[in-house]
Enzyme design. Structure first.
Site, PDB file in Angstrom:
ATOM      1  N   ALA A  46       0.853  -1.194   0.000  1.00 54.85           N
ATOM      2  CA  ALA A  46       0.000   0.000   0.000  1.00 54.85           C
ATOM      3  C   ALA A  46       0.885   1.238   0.000  1.00 54.85           C
ATOM      4  O   ALA A  46       1.759   1.382   0.832  1.00 54.85           O
ATOM      5  CB  ALA A  46      -0.915  -0.014   1.218  1.00 54.85           C
ATOM      6  N   GLY A  49      -1.475   5.880   1.280  1.00 59.74           N
ATOM      7  CA  GLY A  49      -1.557   6.252   2.667  1.00 59.74           C
ATOM      8  C   GLY A  49      -2.749   5.708   3.417  1.00 59.74           C
ATOM      9  O   GLY A  49      -3.385   4.746   2.992  1.00 59.74           O
ATOM     10  N   GLU A 113      -6.408  12.817  -1.834  1.00 60.27           N
ATOM     11  CA  GLU A 113      -6.662  11.762  -2.814  1.00 60.27           C
ATOM     12  C   GLU A 113      -8.080  11.921  -3.332  1.00 60.27           C
ATOM     13  O   GLU A 113      -8.882  12.678  -2.752  1.00 60.27           O
ATOM     14  CB  GLU A 113      -6.448  10.363  -2.202  1.00 60.27           C
ATOM     15  CG  GLU A 113      -4.985   9.946  -2.211  1.00 60.27           C
ATOM     16  CD  GLU A 113      -4.726   8.556  -1.675  1.00 60.27           C
ATOM     17  OE1 GLU A 113      -5.697   7.851  -1.331  1.00 60.27           O
ATOM     18  OE2 GLU A 113      -3.552   8.171  -1.595  1.00 60.27           O
ATOM     19  N   HIS A 228      -8.234   0.010  -9.765  1.00 65.65           N
ATOM     20  CA  HIS A 228      -7.443   1.227  -9.577  1.00 65.65           C
ATOM     21  C   HIS A 228      -7.135   1.795 -10.953  1.00 65.65           C
ATOM     22  O   HIS A 228      -6.744   1.055 -11.856  1.00 65.65           O
ATOM     23  CB  HIS A 228      -6.149   0.887  -8.828  1.00 65.65           C
ATOM     24  CG  HIS A 228      -5.463   2.090  -8.266  1.00 65.65           C
ATOM     25  ND1 HIS A 228      -4.815   3.010  -9.064  1.00 65.65           N
ATOM     26  CD2 HIS A 228      -5.323   2.536  -6.994  1.00 65.65           C
ATOM     27  CE1 HIS A 228      -4.305   3.961  -8.294  1.00 65.65           C
ATOM     28  NE2 HIS A 228      -4.609   3.703  -7.036  1.00 65.65           N
ATOM     29  N   ARG A 274     -12.704   6.680  -8.106  1.00 60.96           N
ATOM     30  CA  ARG A 274     -11.914   5.712  -8.885  1.00 60.96           C
ATOM     31  C   ARG A 274     -12.684   5.035 -10.003  1.00 60.96           C
ATOM     32  O   ARG A 274     -12.142   4.801 -11.072  1.00 60.96           O
ATOM     33  CB  ARG A 274     -11.403   4.612  -7.950  1.00 60.96           C
ATOM     34  CG  ARG A 274     -10.175   5.019  -7.274  1.00 60.96           C
ATOM     35  CD  ARG A 274      -9.589   3.921  -6.445  1.00 60.96           C
ATOM     36  NE  ARG A 274      -8.517   4.553  -5.701  1.00 60.96           N
ATOM     37  CZ  ARG A 274      -7.886   4.015  -4.687  1.00 60.96           C
ATOM     38  NH1 ARG A 274      -8.215   2.819  -4.267  1.00 60.96           N
ATOM     39  NH2 ARG A 274      -6.928   4.665  -4.086  1.00 60.96           N
ATOM     40  N   HIS A 335      -7.961  -3.988  -7.904  1.00 63.98           N
ATOM     41  CA  HIS A 335      -7.227  -3.430  -6.766  1.00 63.98           C
ATOM     42  C   HIS A 335      -7.754  -3.878  -5.409  1.00 63.98           C
ATOM     43  O   HIS A 335      -6.986  -4.172  -4.505  1.00 63.98           O
ATOM     44  CB  HIS A 335      -7.298  -1.910  -6.883  1.00 63.98           C
ATOM     45  CG  HIS A 335      -6.496  -1.155  -5.874  1.00 63.98           C
ATOM     46  ND1 HIS A 335      -5.139  -1.330  -5.728  1.00 63.98           N
ATOM     47  CD2 HIS A 335      -6.859  -0.206  -4.962  1.00 63.98           C
ATOM     48  CE1 HIS A 335      -4.688  -0.531  -4.767  1.00 63.98           C
ATOM     49  NE2 HIS A 335      -5.714   0.149  -4.281  1.00 63.98           N
ATOM     50  N   ARG A 370     -14.960   1.720  -2.472  1.00 65.29           N
ATOM     51  CA  ARG A 370     -14.186   2.176  -1.309  1.00 65.29           C
ATOM     52  C   ARG A 370     -13.547   3.544  -1.557  1.00 65.29           C
ATOM     53  O   ARG A 370     -12.968   3.787  -2.614  1.00 65.29           O
ATOM     54  CB  ARG A 370     -13.099   1.153  -0.986  1.00 65.29           C
ATOM     55  CG  ARG A 370     -12.166   1.565   0.124  1.00 65.29           C
ATOM     56  CD  ARG A 370     -11.195   0.475   0.466  1.00 65.29           C
ATOM     57  NE  ARG A 370     -10.282   0.181  -0.607  1.00 65.29           N
ATOM     58  CZ  ARG A 370      -9.163   0.854  -0.873  1.00 65.29           C
ATOM     59  NH1 ARG A 370      -8.828   1.891  -0.110  1.00 65.29           N
ATOM     60  NH2 ARG A 370      -8.387   0.509  -1.865  1.00 65.29           N
TER      61      ARG A 370
HETATM   62  C1  SIN Z   1      -2.951   4.315  -3.843  1.00 62.68           C
HETATM   63  O1  SIN Z   1      -1.895   4.641  -3.320  1.00 62.68           O
HETATM   64  O2  SIN Z   1      -3.355   4.812  -4.888  1.00 62.68           O
HETATM   65  C2  SIN Z   1      -3.772   3.244  -3.204  1.00 62.68           C
HETATM   66  C3  SIN Z   1      -4.509   3.755  -2.055  1.00 62.68           C
HETATM   67  C4  SIN Z   1      -5.723   2.911  -1.776  1.00 62.68           C
HETATM   68  O3  SIN Z   1      -6.034   1.985  -2.501  1.00 62.68           O
HETATM   69  O4  SIN Z   1      -6.431   3.216  -0.823  1.00 62.68           O
END
Ligand code: SIN
Length: 528
Positions: A46, A49, A113, A228, A274, A335, A370
């Site tokens: 991961a 974060g 994010e 992802h 996402r 992912h 998620r």
């Molecule tokens: C990422 O670093 O893009 C993954 C983070 C996640 O899946 O929560």
């Protein structure tokens, strides 16, 4: 057959399993069984974060709202409330155990994010957040003499007697060991390896999902698989996550003609949820007849990129891509699975004595999609909760401990051994099939094709293999079938589940699909 008796059995050594083990350690003998080395789990990989409402500009209520919005109306609100409320305490505890999250001066540094309305993502060593969390949890767990670990040990099946779970049959050094426990906590992570393109490590083959399903546990929301948007796409390089945190810091997506495109698809552009970004990328790939798009980081500056994303920088450089100067070829990849072993908010599954936490579990906290960086937090919060409730497990196994005969009869379920012919070829075909027919954009035809093809391989469920690769394949097939069947049943699009033949949510979309094994067929039911 060797027999081992412990109080608590934890299957899996990622964030949820380790956190559960630490919670249980003061109260009895804990055994962690993990199929590779203890640090090998999705947690270790991961990057971006861990989301937590701890910054001055943030509030728990805003984290709650963002999580619900990302989950598209299918989150269980009670679970979300627990995640965001207990999250800060779990993080402070982790810091007190030695976790070094990145700081700006003395203050914790929070990044952005997608789909978060505040900067709330903590990170460690730039882009090695999971690795730092694993380091701290392994160190903490090794301080307890009551915790023992069996590495490179594969869980074949659970020991079930009168519909109750009493531990597991584990393949260890080519022998089967019977592990008897009052409580078994499943924390084996996800199943990304079921798809040909995935950000997940090789160990993520859905073992816990299948083992629990075979044991009679209810599974739910299996159609909800998150893809992802950005994993490295290069014929020379392994599949590798290119963190969403890069878009959080201003990276831009471009199609192969080097044109920006996300603004056409969503007002939040690169920071859209996402599922939206992944579908937009697929659309651009189809329009431009290409297998990838680009992530453009060049404007962010060399020094910043090297310091903020050292792992991604050096990994890409190994494959001759200098992210400070060149466009990075990326494409979506499987992912995270939102579905899993149905549990309540304390990790209690439908099988007495079996608990589950982390990605393998489905508390409903993520709904249909998620929110980025909520999964490490989920592992900490619900791992600790599952550990606490495992303390009160109703299982009494004195009788089984005495009775070798009963166990040996039981063990006949996993012997005699029969290998699976052509298993490597089937594994390759299965992963390709799932990627081509059951991934980001699905429809009746693609799913029906996949369902038929998967059923041709059902014969492998009757085999009793003893190699890890073959056992994994049995598990991957069950997970693939459940995802496909669930995706067929949900005739509508919501969150990460998108049907091109039913692009709207459609009636009944707020229901969850629950699965139970019955003889050789999957049973399902819808519930509110
Ligand atoms: C990422 O670093 O893009 C993954 C983070 C996640 O899946 O929560």
């Amino acid at each position: 057959m060797d027999k081992k008796i412990v109080d608590f059995l934890i299957i899996g050594s990622g964030v949820a399993g380790l956190r559960a083990a630490i919670e249980l350690a003061p109260y009895g003998k804990v055994l962690i069984v993990t199929k590779d080395k203890p640090s090998e789990s999705s947690t270790e990989y991961a990057q971006g974060g861990i989301a937590v409402a701890l910054s001055d500009e943030d509030e728990i209520g805003i984290h709650y709202d963002d999580t619900l919005r990302a989950g598209n109306g299918l989150c269980r609100k009670e679970a979300v409330k627990i995640l965001v409320e207990e999250g800060p305490e779990r993080i402070i505890e982790l810091i007190s155990w030695g976790a070094e999250f990145d700081r700006e001066g003395t203050k914790l540094d929070f990044t952005m994010e997608a789909a978060h309305s505040r900067r709330r993502i903590l990170h460690a060593h730039g882009d090695s957040t999971g690795r730092e969390i694993v380091r701290v949890l392994l160190e903490k767990s090794s301080s307890f003499s009551s915790i023992e670990t069996y590495p490179f040990s594969f869980t074949i099946d659970l020991i079930i007697k009168d519909s109750e779970c009493h531990g597991a049959y584990v393949l260890k050094d080519k022998d089967i060991v019977l592990i008897l426990a009052k409580a078994t906590v499943m924390a084996t992570g996800g199943a990304g390896q079921v798809f040909a393109r995935t950000t997940n490590p090789l160990v993520a083959t859905g073992d816990g999902l299948s083992v629990a399903f075979r044991a009679g546990a209810l599974l739910e929301d299996m159609e909800f698989v998150q893809f992802h948007p950005t994993s490295l796409y290069s014929p020379l390089a392994p599949q590798f996550l290119i963190s969403e945190a890069m878009r959080g810091e201003g990276a831009i997506l471009r199609n192969i003609h080097k044109e920006k495109f996300m603004g056409k698809y969503h007002p939040m552009a690169e920071l859209a949820p996402r599922d939206v970004v992944s579908r937009a990328i697929i659309s651009e790939m189809v329009k431009t007849n290409s297998d990838y798009v680009y992530l453009d980081l060049r404007h962010l500056g060399k020094e910043f990129l090297k310091n903020r994303f050292p792992r991604i920088y050096s990994t890409c450089l190994q494959y001759n891509i200098d992210i400070t100067k060149e466009l990075v070829p990326v494409s979506p990849a499987a992912h995270y699975i939102m579905g899993g072993i149905k549990t309540d908010i304390d990790g209690v599954s439908s099988v007495k004595g079996l608990f589950a936490a982390g990605e393998v579990a489905c508390t409903g906290v993520h709904g249909a999609n998620r929110l980025a960086s909520n999964s490490l937090l989920e592992g900490l919060v619900f791992g600790a909760r599952a550990g606490r409730s495992a303390l009160n497990s109703p299982i009494r196994n004195e009788q089984l401990i005495k009775s070798n005969k009963e166990l040996t009869i039981n063990a006949l379920r996993v012997t005699p051994y029969t290998p699976i012919p052509d298993h490597e070829e089937i594994r390759h075909e299965l992963r390709k099939l799932m990627w081509e027919r059951v991934a980001i954009i699905r429809c009746e035809e693609s799913l029906g094709f996949a369902k038929n093809k998967l059923s041709e391989w059902s014969f492998i469920q009757k085999k009793k293999p003893i190699t890890r690769r073959e056992l994994e394949l049995k598990n991957m097939l069950i997970v693939a079938q459940l995802i496909t069947e669930a995706a067929l049943l949900r005739k509508g699009s919501v969150g990460a589940h998108y049907r091109s033949d039913y692009p709207e949510k459609n009636g009944g979309w707020q229901k969850h699909i629950i699965w139970k094994k019955q003889e050789e067929v999957f049973m399902h039911k819808f519930i509110e």
